[in-house]
Design a protein around this motif. Structure first.
Motif, short mmCIF file in Angstrom:
data_model
loop_
_atom_site.label_atom_id
_atom_site.label_comp_id
_atom_site.label_asym_id
_atom_site.label_seq_id
_atom_site.Cartn_x
_atom_site.Cartn_y
_atom_site.Cartn_z
N LEU A 127 0.81 -1.23 0.00
CA LEU A 127 0.00 0.00 0.00
C LEU A 127 0.84 1.28 0.00
O LEU A 127 0.29 2.36 -0.15
N PHE A 164 6.28 2.53 8.93
CA PHE A 164 6.56 2.54 10.38
C PHE A 164 5.68 1.53 11.10
O PHE A 164 6.06 0.99 12.14
N LYS A 200 8.11 -7.60 15.79
CA LYS A 200 7.41 -8.47 16.76
C LYS A 200 7.28 -9.90 16.21
O LYS A 200 7.48 -10.88 16.94
N ARG A 250 0.87 -7.67 21.81
CA ARG A 250 0.78 -6.51 20.89
C ARG A 250 0.11 -6.92 19.57
O ARG A 250 -0.72 -6.18 19.02
N CYS A 277 -11.22 2.27 8.87
CA CYS A 277 -9.96 1.90 9.51
C CYS A 277 -9.77 2.66 10.83
O CYS A 277 -9.41 2.08 11.85
N LEU A 324 -6.86 -0.79 19.20
CA LEU A 324 -5.45 -0.48 19.45
C LEU A 324 -5.17 0.90 20.04
O LEU A 324 -4.26 1.05 20.85
C1 1PX Z 1 -6.86 -7.56 4.21
C2 1PX Z 1 -6.62 -6.22 4.74
C3 1PX Z 1 -5.89 -6.25 5.99
C4 1PX Z 1 -4.96 -5.12 6.20
C5 1PX Z 1 -3.72 -5.62 6.81
C6 1PX Z 1 -3.00 -4.66 7.58
C7 1PX Z 1 -2.04 -5.27 8.53
C8 1PX Z 1 -1.80 -4.36 9.62
C9 1PX Z 1 -0.76 -4.80 10.55
C10 1PX Z 1 -0.71 -3.90 11.72
C11 1PX Z 1 0.15 -4.42 12.80
C12 1PX Z 1 0.32 -3.43 13.85
C13 1PX Z 1 1.06 -3.97 15.02
C14 1PX Z 1 1.11 -2.94 16.08
C15 1PX Z 1 1.65 -3.47 17.36
C16 1PX Z 1 1.70 -2.32 18.34
O1 1PX Z 1 0.67 -1.93 18.86
N1 1PX Z 1 2.90 -1.76 18.61
C17 1PX Z 1 3.05 -0.60 19.46
C18 1PX Z 1 3.43 -0.98 20.85
O2 1PX Z 1 4.59 -1.75 20.84
P1 1PX Z 1 5.61 -1.68 22.09
O3 1PX Z 1 6.63 -2.74 21.80
O4 1PX Z 1 6.19 -0.30 22.10
O5 1PX Z 1 4.79 -1.96 23.33
C19 1PX Z 1 4.06 0.31 18.80
O6 1PX Z 1 4.25 1.47 19.57
C20 1PX Z 1 3.54 0.59 17.45
C21 1PX Z 1 4.04 1.36 16.57
C22 1PX Z 1 3.52 1.41 15.17
C23 1PX Z 1 2.19 2.04 14.96
C24 1PX Z 1 1.02 1.11 15.07
C25 1PX Z 1 -0.21 1.69 14.46
C26 1PX Z 1 -1.15 0.56 14.22
C27 1PX Z 1 -2.21 0.86 13.25
C28 1PX Z 1 -2.88 -0.42 12.85
C29 1PX Z 1 -3.64 -0.29 11.62
C30 1PX Z 1 -2.87 -0.62 10.39
C31 1PX Z 1 -3.52 -0.02 9.21
C32 1PX Z 1 -3.10 -0.65 7.96
C33 1PX Z 1 -4.06 -0.41 6.91
C34 1PX Z 1 -4.16 -1.46 5.91
#
Ligand code: 1PX
Length: 211
Positions: free
Chosen positions: A43, A49, A57, A107, A135, A143
Motif C-alpha cells: 500500500l 513505520f 514483533k 501486541r 480503519c 489499538l
Molecule cells: C486484508 C486487509 C488487511 C490489512 C492488513 C493490515 C495489517 C496491519 C498490521 C498492523 C500491525 C500493527 C502492530 C502494532 C503493534 C503495536 O501496537 N505496537 C506498538 C506498541 O509496541 P511496544 O513494543 O512499544 O509496546 C508500537 O508502539 C507501534 C508502533 C507502530 C504504529 C502502530 C499503528 C497501528 C495501526 C494499525 C492499523 C494498520 C492499518 C493498515 C491499513 C491497511
C-alpha cells in the motif's frame, strides 16, 4: 510466504492456527501476520513505520520458535505456561524480560482485534463507505487505547493514505467484490475464534496489561 498477497493466504493461515484441542499454533499465527504485513507494504511507504514494528514483533516470536527452547513455543498456550513457570515475563513493569513472547504476542493480539473490526466493517460496507473512516473507527475501538498520542497521530495520518474501497478490494486479490465479501465472511469467524481463545487465555492468566 506467497509471492504476492492474497486474502486467501491470510485465511489459510488463520485456519491452520487452531489445533484439534483449540490451541493456537504460533507458527501459523505469525505466518498470518507476515501475509498481512506484505499486504500493507504493497500500500506504500506511509505504512512502513507500522509494518516495521509488526515485523520486529513477528521476528521476536520466530526467534523463540526457532531457538533452543522452541518446543515450548509451539502454541500460545505452551508459550504462556513455559514463560510464566520460568519467570520469563515482566508482569508489572519492564525489567529483565522486556521482549518476552507473552508481551510481544499481546501486541499482535491487540492488533488482531483491530483487524477483526476493520474487516467486518469492510465486509458490510457499501459503495460510498470510506476505508480511512472504517480503519480509524476500528483503530479507535481497539489499538488506540494502548497507544500514546504521538502514535495515534501518526496512525491517523497513515489512514488518510489508504486506497479507496474499490482499489482496496482489488489489492486483496481474491476475485470480484462479491467473492472478496464471501471470503471475508469465511475468514472472520476464524480470526474471531483465534482472537477469543487468546483473549480468554490471557485474561485467565492476568496477562492483558503486560508492559
Ligand atoms: C486484508 C486487509 C488487511 C490489512 C492488513 C493490515 C495489517 C496491519 C498490521 C498492523 C500491525 C500493527 C502492530 C502494532 C503493534 C503495536 O501496537 N505496537 C506498538 C506498541 O509496541 P511496544 O513494543 O512499544 O509496546 C508500537 O508502539 C507501534 C508502533 C507502530 C504504529 C502502530 C499503528 C497501528 C495501526 C494499525 C492499523 C494498520 C492499518 C493498515 C491499513 C491497511
Amino acid at each position: 510466504m506467497a509471492d504476492s498477497f492474497s486474502l486467501r493466504n491470510v485465511l489459510e493461515n488463520f485456519k491452520s492456527c487452531l489445533s484439534d484441542n483449540k490451541e493456537v499454533y504460533v507458527k501459523y499465527y505469525i505466518s498470518g501476520w507476515r501475509e498481512l504485513v506484505s499486504f500493507m507494504n504493497s500500500l506504500g511507504s506511509v505504512f512502513s513505520f507500522i509494518s516495521k514494528d509488526a515485523v520486529s514483533k513477528i521476528q521476536i516470536l520466530e526467534n523463540f520458535l526457532m531457538g533452543e527452547n522452541g518446543t515450548h513455543y509451539l502454541t500460545v498456550q505452551s508459550m504462556v505456561k513455559y514463560e510464566l513457570d520460568n519467570e520469563l515475563v515482566d508482569l508489572t513493569k519492564r525489567g529483565s524480560h522486556p521482549e518476552s513472547g507473552c508481551r510481544t504476542l499481546l501486541r499482535l493480539h491487540r492488533a488482531l482485534r483491530w483487524l477483526q473490526l476493520f474487516l467486518e466493517s469492510l465486509r458490510t460496507s457499501t459503495e460510498d463507505s470510506k476505508t480511512s473512516v472504517m480503519c480509524s473507527e476500528a483503530y479507535n475501538a481497539s489499538l488506540a487505547q494502548h497507544h500514546p498520542w504521538i502514535i495515534r497521530k501518526a496512525a491517523g495520518v497513515a489512514f488518510c493514505a489508504l486506497p479507496g474501497r474499490d482499489a482496496f478490494f482489488e489489492v486483496m486479490n481474491a476475485g470480484s467484490h462479491q467473492e472478496v465479501i464471501t471470503l471475508l465472511g469465511e475468514a472472520l469467524p476464524l480470526i474471531s475464534e483465534v482472537y477469543q481463545i487468546t483473549e480468554d487465555l490471557y485474561a485467565k492468566n492476568k496477562l492483558l496489561d503486560l508492559p
